[in-house]
Write a protein that holds these residues in place. Structure first.
Motif, PDB file in Angstrom:
ATOM      1  N   THR A 127       0.808  -1.206   0.000  1.00  0.00           N
ATOM      2  CA  THR A 127       0.000   0.000   0.000  1.00  0.00           C
ATOM      3  C   THR A 127       0.847   1.265   0.000  1.00  0.00           C
ATOM      4  OG1 THR A 127      -0.124  -0.062   2.411  1.00  0.00           O
ATOM      5  CG2 THR A 127      -1.908  -1.142   1.183  1.00  0.00           C
ATOM      6  N   GLN A 128       2.143   1.119  -0.229  1.00  0.00           N
ATOM      7  CA  GLN A 128       3.037   2.267  -0.202  1.00  0.00           C
ATOM      8  C   GLN A 128       3.009   2.985  -1.541  1.00  0.00           C
ATOM      9  OE1 GLN A 128       4.839   3.119   2.491  1.00  0.00           O
ATOM     10  NE2 GLN A 128       5.809   4.873   1.577  1.00  0.00           N
ATOM     11  N   VAL A 129       2.814   4.297  -1.501  1.00  0.00           N
ATOM     12  CA  VAL A 129       2.856   5.107  -2.703  1.00  0.00           C
ATOM     13  C   VAL A 129       4.280   5.614  -2.887  1.00  0.00           C
ATOM     14  CG1 VAL A 129       1.930   7.163  -3.833  1.00  0.00           C
ATOM     15  CG2 VAL A 129       0.454   5.780  -2.369  1.00  0.00           C
ATOM     16  N   ALA A 130       4.797   5.509  -4.108  1.00  0.00           N
ATOM     17  CA  ALA A 130       6.208   5.807  -4.337  1.00  0.00           C
ATOM     18  C   ALA A 130       6.541   7.273  -4.059  1.00  0.00           C
ATOM     19  CB  ALA A 130       6.586   5.443  -5.766  1.00  0.00           C
ATOM     20  N   THR A 131       5.655   8.185  -4.456  1.00  0.00           N
ATOM     21  CA  THR A 131       5.967   9.613  -4.352  1.00  0.00           C
ATOM     22  C   THR A 131       5.436  10.191  -3.044  1.00  0.00           C
ATOM     23  OG1 THR A 131       3.968  10.121  -5.609  1.00  0.00           O
ATOM     24  CG2 THR A 131       6.033   9.960  -6.834  1.00  0.00           C
ATOM     25  N   ARG A 132       6.029   9.765  -1.941  1.00  0.00           N
ATOM     26  CA  ARG A 132       5.658  10.283  -0.631  1.00  0.00           C
ATOM     27  C   ARG A 132       6.807  10.038   0.318  1.00  0.00           C
ATOM     28  NH1 ARG A 132       2.716   5.690   2.291  1.00  0.00           N
ATOM     29  NH2 ARG A 132       1.296   7.191   3.213  1.00  0.00           N
ATOM     30  N   GLY A 133       6.902  10.877   1.351  1.00  0.00           N
ATOM     31  CA  GLY A 133       7.901  10.643   2.385  1.00  0.00           C
ATOM     32  C   GLY A 133       9.141  11.500   2.295  1.00  0.00           C
ATOM     33  N   ALA A 134       9.057  12.691   1.677  1.00  0.00           N
ATOM     34  CA  ALA A 134      10.211  13.596   1.611  1.00  0.00           C
ATOM     35  C   ALA A 134      10.295  14.402   2.906  1.00  0.00           C
ATOM     36  CB  ALA A 134      10.081  14.534   0.413  1.00  0.00           C
ATOM     37  N   VAL A 135      11.468  14.382   3.533  1.00  0.00           N
ATOM     38  CA  VAL A 135      11.688  15.067   4.808  1.00  0.00           C
ATOM     39  C   VAL A 135      12.660  16.217   4.601  1.00  0.00           C
ATOM     40  CG1 VAL A 135      12.533  14.821   7.182  1.00  0.00           C
ATOM     41  CG2 VAL A 135      11.275  12.936   6.107  1.00  0.00           C
ATOM     42  N   ALA A 136      12.348  17.371   5.182  1.00  0.00           N
ATOM     43  CA  ALA A 136      13.240  18.532   5.107  1.00  0.00           C
ATOM     44  C   ALA A 136      13.481  19.064   6.512  1.00  0.00           C
ATOM     45  CB  ALA A 136      12.634  19.624   4.219  1.00  0.00           C
ATOM     46  N   VAL A 137      14.747  19.083   6.926  1.00  0.00           N
ATOM     47  CA  VAL A 137      15.152  19.619   8.229  1.00  0.00           C
ATOM     48  C   VAL A 137      15.895  20.926   7.976  1.00  0.00           C
ATOM     49  CG1 VAL A 137      16.500  19.177  10.322  1.00  0.00           C
ATOM     50  CG2 VAL A 137      15.358  17.272   9.156  1.00  0.00           C
ATOM     51  N   ARG A 138      15.449  21.986   8.620  1.00  0.00           N
ATOM     52  CA  ARG A 138      16.000  23.303   8.350  1.00  0.00           C
ATOM     53  C   ARG A 138      16.472  23.997   9.631  1.00  0.00           C
ATOM     54  NH1 ARG A 138      16.242  21.406   4.285  1.00  0.00           N
ATOM     55  NH2 ARG A 138      15.233  21.854   2.287  1.00  0.00           N
ATOM     56  N   SER A 139      17.785  24.180   9.737  1.00  0.00           N
ATOM     57  CA  SER A 139      18.409  24.991  10.802  1.00  0.00           C
ATOM     58  C   SER A 139      17.920  24.599  12.195  1.00  0.00           C
ATOM     59  CB  SER A 139      18.141  26.484  10.562  1.00  0.00           C
ATOM     60  OG  SER A 139      18.618  26.889   9.307  1.00  0.00           O
ATOM     61  N   VAL A 140      17.895  23.298  12.469  1.00  0.00           N
ATOM     62  CA  VAL A 140      17.335  22.817  13.728  1.00  0.00           C
ATOM     63  C   VAL A 140      18.365  22.848  14.852  1.00  0.00           C
ATOM     64  CG1 VAL A 140      16.542  20.712  14.906  1.00  0.00           C
ATOM     65  CG2 VAL A 140      15.445  21.461  12.789  1.00  0.00           C
ATOM     66  N   ASP A 141      17.981  23.474  15.944  1.00  0.00           N
ATOM     67  CA  ASP A 141      18.733  23.469  17.196  1.00  0.00           C
ATOM     68  C   ASP A 141      17.886  22.771  18.254  1.00  0.00           C
ATOM     69  OD1 ASP A 141      20.780  24.970  16.096  1.00  0.00           O
ATOM     70  OD2 ASP A 141      20.109  26.859  16.957  1.00  0.00           O
TER      71      ASP A 141
ATOM     72  N   GLN B  30      22.857  21.962  27.794  1.00  0.00           N
ATOM     73  CA  GLN B  30      23.587  21.157  26.809  1.00  0.00           C
ATOM     74  C   GLN B  30      22.894  21.214  25.453  1.00  0.00           C
ATOM     75  OE1 GLN B  30      23.868  16.987  27.682  1.00  0.00           O
ATOM     76  NE2 GLN B  30      25.323  16.581  26.033  1.00  0.00           N
ATOM     77  N   GLN B  31      23.565  21.788  24.467  1.00  0.00           N
ATOM     78  CA  GLN B  31      23.005  21.834  23.123  1.00  0.00           C
ATOM     79  C   GLN B  31      23.387  20.546  22.398  1.00  0.00           C
ATOM     80  OE1 GLN B  31      23.718  25.437  20.955  1.00  0.00           O
ATOM     81  NE2 GLN B  31      22.594  24.759  19.143  1.00  0.00           N
ATOM     82  N   VAL B  32      22.386  19.809  21.953  1.00  0.00           N
ATOM     83  CA  VAL B  32      22.633  18.503  21.351  1.00  0.00           C
ATOM     84  C   VAL B  32      22.466  18.500  19.832  1.00  0.00           C
ATOM     85  CG1 VAL B  32      22.136  17.175  23.422  1.00  0.00           C
ATOM     86  CG2 VAL B  32      20.268  17.784  21.881  1.00  0.00           C
ATOM     87  N   LEU B  33      21.787  19.501  19.281  1.00  0.00           N
ATOM     88  CA  LEU B  33      21.704  19.677  17.833  1.00  0.00           C
ATOM     89  C   LEU B  33      22.061  21.119  17.497  1.00  0.00           C
ATOM     90  CD1 LEU B  33      18.380  17.793  16.907  1.00  0.00           C
ATOM     91  CD2 LEU B  33      20.729  16.949  16.677  1.00  0.00           C
ATOM     92  N   HIS B  34      22.946  21.285  16.509  1.00  0.00           N
ATOM     93  CA  HIS B  34      23.431  22.612  16.124  1.00  0.00           C
ATOM     94  C   HIS B  34      23.169  22.848  14.642  1.00  0.00           C
ATOM     95  CE1 HIS B  34      26.028  23.170  19.802  1.00  0.00           C
ATOM     96  NE2 HIS B  34      25.977  21.839  19.774  1.00  0.00           N
ATOM     97  N   GLU B  35      22.223  23.714  14.328  1.00  0.00           N
ATOM     98  CA  GLU B  35      22.018  24.166  12.945  1.00  0.00           C
ATOM     99  C   GLU B  35      21.979  22.998  11.953  1.00  0.00           C
ATOM    100  OE1 GLU B  35      21.722  27.307  11.479  1.00  0.00           O
ATOM    101  OE2 GLU B  35      21.368  28.110  13.483  1.00  0.00           O
TER     102      GLU B  35
END
Length: 268
Positions: free
Chosen positions: A6-20, A26-31
């Motif tokens: 049941t999986q559609v091929a054109t789905r599931g794009a992830v975009a992570v932008r400047s995440v802190d 304690q900073q664990v994720l930087h940009e």
């Protein structure tokens, strides 16, 4: 039957932008900036404490970001824009979004009082309002696909660690998510049980499902990934195809890490 039925091929794009992301001081994720294409298998490697698992948890909003955005197929995860500002979505909206992002944890997280079959049908019935008969049919199909057709009535305590993790994978797939996140899926397993779980993930990787996998299994990463990123101290240090990253890393930190995990030398 294929996991991609049941999986559609054109789905599931992830975009992570400047995440802190920080926990206290304690900073664990930087940009962190990252794009994952539809159907891509992305593997994240790096030392313990480098932010790999935290990044996964921000993708399905189990951990809130302090700064930046994450989107799935163009829709912001956990937030929406109102009057030019980000506002956190209502809990019901966040839960609905999480049905699009399957997650397999290190320690299985199965409900001990439910059988394997009941663990798998719980979310489809209550989160997606799928009719019970349909959810049961899909659950049995998924159990067969992960090699556990004969364990439908077994409780987690009656299953090995590898079997429990395979049930957890079937549970993650039962909602037909757009992307599946794996957080070190073999780290809690005895060595002899690792292969059975990795084989299931390898099979899934061939199905066109978008996968983001955090793992310490470097050989597995080389075999399954379309692309590997190396993280250290909360930053994406380097990325490339398995061949590029494993055979010709460009960053000194990547070289140092790989020299310790790929065919290490032992002085006897």
């Amino acid at each position: 039957m294929s996991l991609a039925t049941t999986q559609v091929a054109t789905r599931g794009a992830v975009a992570v932008r400047s995440v802190d992301k920080s926990y206290g001081n304690q900073q664990v994720l930087h940009e962190v900036d990252l794009d994952v294409a539809e159907g891509e298998v992305l593997v994240i490697i790096g030392p313990s404490g480098s932010g790999k698992s935290t990044l996964l948890r921000t993708i399905n909003h189990l951990d809130k970001v302090d700064r930046g955005t994450i989107s799935l197929d163009g829709e912001l995860i956990g937030y929406k824009v109102r009057n030019g500002k980000l506002h956190e979505r209502r809990e019901s909206e966040i839960l609905a979004q999480r049905t699009e992002v399957g997650m397999v944890f290190q320690n299985f997280n199965l409900f001990g009082h439910l059988t394997a079959l009941q663990n798998i049908i719980e979310a489809p019935i209550y989160a997606r309002k799928i009719p019970k008969a349909k959810a049961l049919a899909r659950a049995k199909e998924l159990l067969a696909r992960v090699g556990l057709a004969d364990k439908a009535g077994a409780y987690p305590r009656q299953l090995s660690g590898g079997q429990q993790q395979r049930v957890a994978i079937a549970r993650a797939l039962a909602l037909d998510p757009k992307v599946v996140l794996f957080d070190e899926p073999t780290s809690a397993l005895d060595p002899e049980l690792v292969t059975e779980v990795l084989e299931v993930i390898k099979d899934l990787a061939k199905s066109g499902t978008t996968l983001i996998i955090v793992t310490h299994e470097i050989g597995f990463a080389r075999d399954v990934a379309d692309r590997i990123i190396f993280m250290d101290s909360g930053r994406v240090v380097e990325q490339g195809t398995p061949n590029e990253l494993m055979t010709n890393p460009q960053h000194e930190r990547t070289k140092s890490f790989l020299s310790k995990v790929i065919e290490p030398a032992f002085n006897i």
